[in-house]
Write an enzyme that holds these catalytic residues in place. Structure first.
Site, mmCIF file in Angstrom:
data_model
loop_
_atom_site.group_PDB
_atom_site.id
_atom_site.type_symbol
_atom_site.label_atom_id
_atom_site.label_comp_id
_atom_site.label_asym_id
_atom_site.label_seq_id
_atom_site.Cartn_x
_atom_site.Cartn_y
_atom_site.Cartn_z
ATOM 1 N N HIS A 106 13.605 -36.266 1.998
ATOM 2 C CA HIS A 106 14.854 -35.537 2.163
ATOM 3 C C HIS A 106 15.535 -35.978 3.460
ATOM 4 O O HIS A 106 14.942 -36.688 4.271
ATOM 5 C CB HIS A 106 14.597 -34.024 2.302
ATOM 6 N N GLU A 192 11.065 -34.303 5.526
ATOM 7 C CA GLU A 192 12.464 -34.270 5.958
ATOM 8 C C GLU A 192 12.687 -35.294 7.068
ATOM 9 O O GLU A 192 11.927 -35.336 8.037
ATOM 10 C CB GLU A 192 12.831 -32.883 6.487
ATOM 11 N N HIS A 228 14.943 -36.775 -2.916
ATOM 12 C CA HIS A 228 15.345 -35.484 -3.458
ATOM 13 C C HIS A 228 16.402 -35.674 -4.550
ATOM 14 O O HIS A 228 16.411 -34.962 -5.565
ATOM 15 C CB HIS A 228 15.879 -34.595 -2.329
ATOM 16 N N ASP A 238 20.280 -36.482 -1.055
ATOM 17 C CA ASP A 238 19.405 -37.013 0.002
ATOM 18 C C ASP A 238 18.192 -37.744 -0.594
ATOM 19 O O ASP A 238 17.770 -37.438 -1.703
ATOM 20 C CB ASP A 238 18.956 -35.894 0.953
#
Length: 266
Positions: A106, A192, A228, A238
């Protein structure tokens, strides 16, 4: 002659008395108790649980490790010792006998598009820990009540932050499907990258991501990799067009079949 013998006798007697006196003298500090040895503080290795002197241990975030190898490793609960641990309440136990076999990449920045200083990464940590102040930015007021998390965050400087152990389920994917399998949170690990869809990621982020993937593959050799946007194409974009999938595949040496959506940036 007799005078000489007498003088020698007196000298000899004096020497004998002197030696006896010296022998009977108490040596300085002879009866003094030896100095107490200060006991060493013992600590336990977070990874293997062995006890060792604190002075010999490696330390990160107040945790102790017996070696660099154990500091860098993923432990049996799914925590990486060298990461900064910031536990998120937004997690739960995976389904029985369910092991992760997908890693989802992400991107995130708070506020959106702002990541020029440390405030952004701090805001992300607060968001995943449900402590984000809604008064600090209008966007924060919109998302403050959301309950989300990820297993890992890699900041712009390459720092690795962990919120959820890999053995647990983080709430990162939402409504999603991977190769016909619904609810990707059940079987995935979320990573992330601090950034947005309009800016290239940093060299240190790629390096940190590569190191993370290598650690994870040692415990989860069946991992596959997706963005994602691959598992939620109607909702998400993303990690975005600036994430270099080809570079990622090359630096991690992931087999092409482990990347079913290919290495084309998207």
């Amino acid at each position: 002659m007799f005078l000489g013998v007498g003088v020698f006798y007196l000298w000899f007697k004096g020497q004998k008395q002197l030696k006896t006196k010296q022998k009977n003298m108490v040596k300085p500090n002879a009866n003094k108790a030896p100095a107490a040895v200060k006991p060493q503080t013992m600590v336990q290795c977070q990874y293997c649980k062995v006890h060792l002197p604190q002075a010999d241990a490696m330390v990160n975030d107040g945790r102790f490790y017996c070696s660099k190898e154990h500091l860098q490793a993923l432990d049996e609960r799914g925590w990486i010792g060298s990461a900064s641990w910031r536990v998120s309440p937004n997690q739960d136990v995976r389904l029985e006998n369910m092991q992760p076999d997908l890693l989802v990449i992400h991107h995130i920045s708070l506020p959106p598009g702002e990541f020029k200083n440390q405030d952004s990464s701090r805001h992300i940590v607060d968001f995943f820990q449900n402590t984000l102040d809604p008064n600090k930015h209008p966007y924060f007021a919109e998302i403050a009540d959301q309950k989300v998390s990820s297993h890992f965050l890699i900041t712009r400087t390459g720092e690795l932050v962990q919120f959820v152990p890999t053995q647990n389920r983080a709430w990162h994917a939402g409504s999603s499907s991977f190769m016909g399998r619904e609810k990707c949170n059940n079987f995935s690990i979320g990573v992330e990258l601090e950034g947005d869809g309009n800016t290239p990621f940093t060299e240190t982020q790629y390096k940190s991501l590569t190191q993370l993937v290598q650690k994870l593959l040692s415990s989860y050799p069946n991992l596959q990799f997706a963005g994602h946007s691959d598992i939620a194409p109607d909702r998400k974009t993303d990690p975005g067009k600036y994430f270099d999938w080809e570079r990622f595949q090359k630096e991690t040496a992931i087999a092409p079949e482990k990347m079913p959506y290919g290495v084309v940036s998207r």
